[in-house]
Write an enzyme that holds these catalytic residues in place. Structure first.
Site, PDB file in Angstrom:
ATOM      1  N   SER B 142      -5.176  -5.748  11.768  1.00  0.00           N
ATOM      2  CA  SER B 142      -4.861  -6.864  10.884  1.00  0.00           C
ATOM      3  C   SER B 142      -4.906  -8.187  11.682  1.00  0.00           C
ATOM      4  O   SER B 142      -5.867  -8.412  12.418  1.00  0.00           O
ATOM      5  CB  SER B 142      -3.492  -6.618  10.253  1.00  0.00           C
ATOM      6  OG  SER B 142      -3.285  -7.465   9.170  1.00  0.00           O
ATOM      7  N   ASP B 393      -9.053  -0.808   1.915  1.00  0.00           N
ATOM      8  CA  ASP B 393      -8.147  -1.862   2.398  1.00  0.00           C
ATOM      9  C   ASP B 393      -8.546  -3.201   1.788  1.00  0.00           C
ATOM     10  O   ASP B 393      -9.681  -3.646   1.968  1.00  0.00           O
ATOM     11  CB  ASP B 393      -8.266  -1.936   3.921  1.00  0.00           C
ATOM     12  CG  ASP B 393      -7.430  -3.061   4.521  1.00  0.00           C
ATOM     13  OD1 ASP B 393      -6.544  -3.601   3.817  1.00  0.00           O
ATOM     14  OD2 ASP B 393      -7.684  -3.406   5.688  1.00  0.00           O
ATOM     15  N   HIS B 418      -5.474   0.098   5.406  1.00  0.00           N
ATOM     16  CA  HIS B 418      -5.335  -0.930   6.454  1.00  0.00           C
ATOM     17  C   HIS B 418      -5.103  -0.292   7.826  1.00  0.00           C
ATOM     18  O   HIS B 418      -4.112   0.366   8.052  1.00  0.00           O
ATOM     19  CB  HIS B 418      -4.142  -1.813   6.064  1.00  0.00           C
ATOM     20  CG  HIS B 418      -4.184  -3.196   6.652  1.00  0.00           C
ATOM     21  ND1 HIS B 418      -5.320  -3.969   6.717  1.00  0.00           N
ATOM     22  CD2 HIS B 418      -3.190  -3.971   7.175  1.00  0.00           C
ATOM     23  CE1 HIS B 418      -5.030  -5.145   7.250  1.00  0.00           C
ATOM     24  NE2 HIS B 418      -3.751  -5.175   7.544  1.00  0.00           N
TER      25      HIS B 418
END
Lengths: 456, 456
Positions: B142, B393, B418
């Site tokens: 991320s 995601d 994710h």
């Protein structure tokens, strides 16, 4: 609007761009006026290439006037010329007349902030529709060349390619031996006349002996026309370091024709200097008079200098800003042994150097900062940079002399001094410089074509 | 010294490194304590690889505990594990409890400063003789993945390669359409049950209608067990945005097994959520009760939540720091049309967004800053990065889904949410994730070999 006439069709418009003082925080929100010079004589169509000079330590006019190569090739590339002034130099003062007042104001004089200035200025230029898809080619000599290389390394999405001339990005601790630099200076003097460096080497003790008495100090102060008479040990040290600077500067600007970069000078000024220093038997006062006549070439070629100011050997550049940079990021070790070079032996002593910096600016030099931020040892990912170095240039000691990758190229110019290749073409140019400029044009063409190719 | 037990042989030593608050000026000279966690169980010899997690918005323990892939492969690479905490998160507070006090203190919360922290920490680690020639491989998921990619792009001489998982470095203005993100969330819910997104879409008007009266506000506040009862328009907006966050978070952590990343959750939590939302005819109070039961999966899987706090849908991460970053650099446009997605229609309005940021932090969002500093459109010079993205995601909308160059590679993981690939291996992992991890190992091996090859 202010015009700087080069000649009738080479005018520079002076503009300013409002830029953040601190690009790297949201705490300091001030902005300042960054000055840049622009010439659009040859830029006729949309998306013309922008030739962008990444200004170094001095008034930007100096670099605009001494980077004739950009002017010479602008017509064939139909390029827009832009010369950007480095923050804290010339008129680009982040805090006006307080910029140098204290560390709070002066502390934003860093290379990374300067690169971010140029990125912002380029983005501003490209925000205009006619430059939206303009490839950006940067040019720079010396510290300006370091900035050109670094801006391509750090912002390859903004800058398509860089001509980094005489850019000593390796003149840093642990990378380049401190002895190299002054050996190159010495070799330049030896080439002019083999006795010349010998006499200069001999002169140091004679200066020290002569100035050990008050009469001697007075004699030298009067005879050499010093602006401030010599009084103490510090003044003698300053005189010696002034002479070292002058010899070094002469090696840097030992151009094959009359020029005015660091000072107005004749063609091959080292030859003119060494004409005074051929007789090996010269000694004592005779030698000191010969040295005085020799350096006169640098200090007073125009016969307009009233007296020698030991504080600054290059009044055309801004020594104050640079000495702060040298006390923070730009810690470039230089030393001499007096055997393999013609200088008074002087070891590189970081502690001593740091003490001076702390005293003068309240800053501690960061000798590893540049290699940490930009890389020195491992630059194999660099692309689209030409590193050109003249072997007569002392700064070639810290230059990139081998290809870093298939497109980050080293060009060696045996007969060139400090960034001669960035100067205007001249009938007296040695062939190696003419050839280097052909390489530059070749790579610039390639980078521009690649840029447009991707966008097709 | 503080040990965080994972299991008997997976201990993390907690250490600190003294780091400059401002890496880019000499005006701000303060330093602070950056926290990092280290495990040297498998590092046996000198110059072992260092696997370095570039921490993101939260306590570094969270990422150390949720990046099992690094732990899984450390033994085969005999690597040292380092997890570095991001400044202004966890315990790494530049100005202690004043760090968030005002812009003067908070303004150094930027990605570029964070990258420079990690560079300094790496240099510090490498200053020890046993790590002098250790290759550095960075990992991040991320925002941490964005930092991993960017640190390789900006400091390739420091970092040999980056595994950037679910790193939406293209989720910025002018690059990615704002609609994409929530369409992916919607598609995840549709996959669980085709009626599920329809019912969620239907719920928005029902919520608005229900809460238009005081009785309705009270009913919903009581029935949904809100910590603060709904009072006005703003509270309703907050409730809606809280629900949107929860659906989004569910899509992010829709892992194939029970896990605890943003919240403690069952395997494939969206399936569990959508089990409550299969009956197309549900409406009115019935639908609101079903929605309440559905989100309960996310908000109260452990049955320990007393009430719903609408201020923060992810109490495990630090929402305050991130919302400042989102108000400065990390302006990632997201919008919905309510037709191609299941959300209440919401246009992306920079002016409105900016007003909120100015009000809350006295800062104006800089929507072009990230692409200007790091590049978005032209990243063709990037090398040694694996960009992995799960197609389930929502952040894959802003991910790098095509190779940027021969060594900056995109890996698409159809069945992944994710940064699932950065989690520990699990019997329930879909094959595409298992395969992605094989690619990761292949590239890590390659980068390490290349690093040692150059030094031979």
């Amino acid at each position: 609007m202010n015009y700087i006439a080069r000649n009738t069709d080479m005018r520079l418009r002076q503009l300013i761009c409002q830029i953040k003082v601190d690009h790297f925080s949201f705490s300091v929100l001030n902005t300042f006026k960054l000055r840049y010079l622009i010439n659009d004589t040859w830029q006729k169509t949309n998306n013309a290439p922008i030739f962008f000079y990444t200004g170094n330590e001095g008034n930007i006019e100096t670099f605009a006037q001494n980077t004739g190569f950009m002017w010479d090739i602008a017509p064939e590339f139909k390029a827009l010329l832009v010369f950007a002034e480095h923050r804290y130099y010339g008129e680009s003062m982040p805090y006006n007349n307080k910029s140098y007042a204290d560390l709070n104001h002066l502390g934003y004089l860093t290379s990374q902030q300067a690169l971010a200035d140029y990125v912002d200025l380029i983005q501003y230029l490209k925000s205009k529709s006619k430059y939206k898809n303009s490839p950006i080619i940067v040019f720079g000599g010396s510290y300006g060349g370091m900035l050109s290389a670094w801006i391509r390394i750090k912002y390859p999405h903004i800058v398509q390619g860089a001509i980094a001339s005489s850019a000593p990005i390796l003149q840093f601790t642990g990378i380049t031996e401190c002895e190299s630099f002054l050996r190159i200076v010495t070799s330049d003097f030896k080439k002019a006349h083999s006795n010349c460096p010998k006499l200069i080497r001999k002169s140091w003790n004679i200066i020290v002996n002569m100035t050990s008495t008050n009469e001697g100090k007075k004699w030298l102060s009067d005879n050499w026309k010093l602006c401030q008479p010599l009084k103490n040990e510090n003044d003698i040290e300053q005189l010696i370091s002034y002479l070292q600077d002058i010899y070094t500067n002469l090696a840097m600007v030992n151009y094959p024709y009359k020029a005015n970069f660091l000072a107005p000078l004749p063609a091959y000024p080292i030859n003119a200097v060494c004409k005074h220093l051929t007789n090996e038997s010269l000694t004592g006062i005779e030698l000191l008079i010969a040295i005085k006549n020799a350096i006169n070439i640098f200090t007073n070629y125009t016969s307009e200098t009233k007296c020698l100011n030991l504080n600054n050997s290059t009044p055309q550049l801004d020594a104050i800003g640079w000495s702060f940079q040298a006390c923070t990021e730009m810690v470039m070790p230089i030393c001499s042994d007096g055997i393999n070079d013609m200088f008074k032996p002087h070891t590189w002593n970081l502690d001593e150097y740091s003490k001076d910096c702390i005293k003068q600016y309240s800053v501690k030099p960061q000798p590893n900062l540049i290699c940490e931020k930009y890389g020195c040892k491992d630059l194999s990912t660099a692309t689209n940079i030409v590193f050109s170095n003249g072997l007569m240039d002392p700064w070639s000691s810290g230059g990139v002399l081998r290809n870093l990758s298939s497109s980050a190229i080293a060009i060696i110019i045996p007969e060139s001094a400090h960034h001669l290749d960035l100067r205007s073409s001249n009938p007296n140019d040695p062939f190696s410089v003419v050839l280097a400029r052909k390489y530059h044009r070749f790579f610039i063409t390639k980078w521009i074509n690649e840029y447009h190719e991707i966008r097709k």
